[in-house]
Design an enzyme around this catalytic site. Sequence first.
Site, PDB file in Angstrom:
ATOM      1  N   HIS A  58       0.804  -1.225   0.000  1.00 43.78           N
ATOM      2  CA  HIS A  58       0.000   0.000   0.000  1.00 43.78           C
ATOM      3  C   HIS A  58       0.837   1.275   0.000  1.00 43.78           C
ATOM      4  CE1 HIS A  58      -4.094  -1.695   0.694  1.00 43.78           C
ATOM      5  NE2 HIS A  58      -3.378  -2.732   1.097  1.00 43.78           N
TER       6      HIS A  58
ATOM      7  N   ASP B 139       3.214   9.187  -0.839  1.00 46.37           N
ATOM      8  CA  ASP B 139       2.005   8.463  -0.460  1.00 46.37           C
ATOM      9  C   ASP B 139       1.756   7.375  -1.485  1.00 46.37           C
ATOM     10  OD1 ASP B 139      -0.233   7.999   1.178  1.00 46.37           O
ATOM     11  OD2 ASP B 139      -0.684  10.134   1.290  1.00 46.37           O
TER      12      ASP B 139
END
Length: 450
Positions: free
Chosen positions: A160, A347
């Site tokens: 992720h 991110d």
Amino acid sequence: MNGRRRVVIASNRVPPPPAEGAPWPAGGLVSALLPPLAAVGGLWFGWSGQAGDPDTPPQRTVTPGIDYVTIDLPEQEIADFYEGFCNRTLWPHLHGLAEQATALHREYSTYRTANRRFALALVPLLAADDLIWVHDYQLIPLGQELQRLGWRGPLGYFHHVPVPPREHWEAIPNHEALATAFTAYELVGTQTPRDRDQLRTLLPAGHGEHISAHPVGIDPQRFRQFAASHGADPLAREGDDRQILFGVDRLDYTKGIRQRLEAFERLLLRDARWRHEARFVQWAAPSRGNVPEYQAERAAVIEVAERINARFGEPHPVELDLTSHPPDEVAAGLEAADICVVTSLADGMNLVAKEFAAVHSAEHPGVLVLSDTCGAASQLTGALPVRATDVGSIEEALERALRMPWDERARRAAVLRTTVDLTTAGRWFQEFVLELERRRPGGAPTVFRW
């Protein structure tokens, strides 16, 4: 599902089973996995978040869609595995922020010990035809540990967070062993093609073809329902009609919160108009409060917000809220905001950006300011892109967003909404599982019922 396979999710943390009628969590891994897993049925396994006797049997909660199974970890293991190696070494290096990292070689052994503990607890829960999907950097070696205990069924992993440049990867203690751990999986998913290509360069020679880009999505319709269910506008202030710039994040040094507030301060200094026509609302939920680097970031964010408010006085231009908000309130806040500011320094995806896009439209447009270091930037082309490390770039984007005419806002919002409606969490879940099954010799595809 058709009953042939059960999907077993393994992640470091397991969400509490939602109370009947309560909204499901907003943002992050949980919001992406929970709706599709509940739809197909399965088991979710991981750490309870609590310290306890490791010999205590797993705790199991059975719900109509999902069985939730958790284990406790010894207190010292939490300190060395979770707070130490995961949060103080892996997390900063994976985000390319070496200055925040500590080199904790001793804790790497505890990282492997914890993964072995997870595997030992999970194996007795498995059926031969289960499909296991491991999630995120805390559990990279779990696949190896499961295979050492005899697991031979479908085994996938999803990363992720970002994949860093080689110089950051090679600063991680035992990075060679960590890279080898990825080879246990038949399919490794990343958020973006860039992360896929970068990870392939880090693995042992001859490996890497099992890595595939699968950008994670949200459930946009459910998120709109969250917003509608909340009712009141959580950002409204009586007599205050200033445009609202809104940030909603975990309080984490990777999120670029200080940089966006400093950019807003520069804008107010340069053009006095915005002191009376704009306010910045920042929600930053507490995160990893036992980790020194997070304590320092909290203090720094508070200092910046207080400095800005002291400099410009009433009405204060910055409203800083360091508490957690329920998902319906987050959704309502994103819907009420004129501008959403997402300036992560790095991110993997950033689902807040997609959630903002979901609750705006051509009829109710909002402007998304999004750093080019978020995985979401490769999909959300209707956003205003910024360089998160360049405060001047953020300042320019904030002003452009504040000045943007209605027709441009509407065009951009329509593009954003269409994107999130086409790239949902359900589609991400289904495509990953089906690709994992296709990669198994003679594997028959799972049939989903949505």
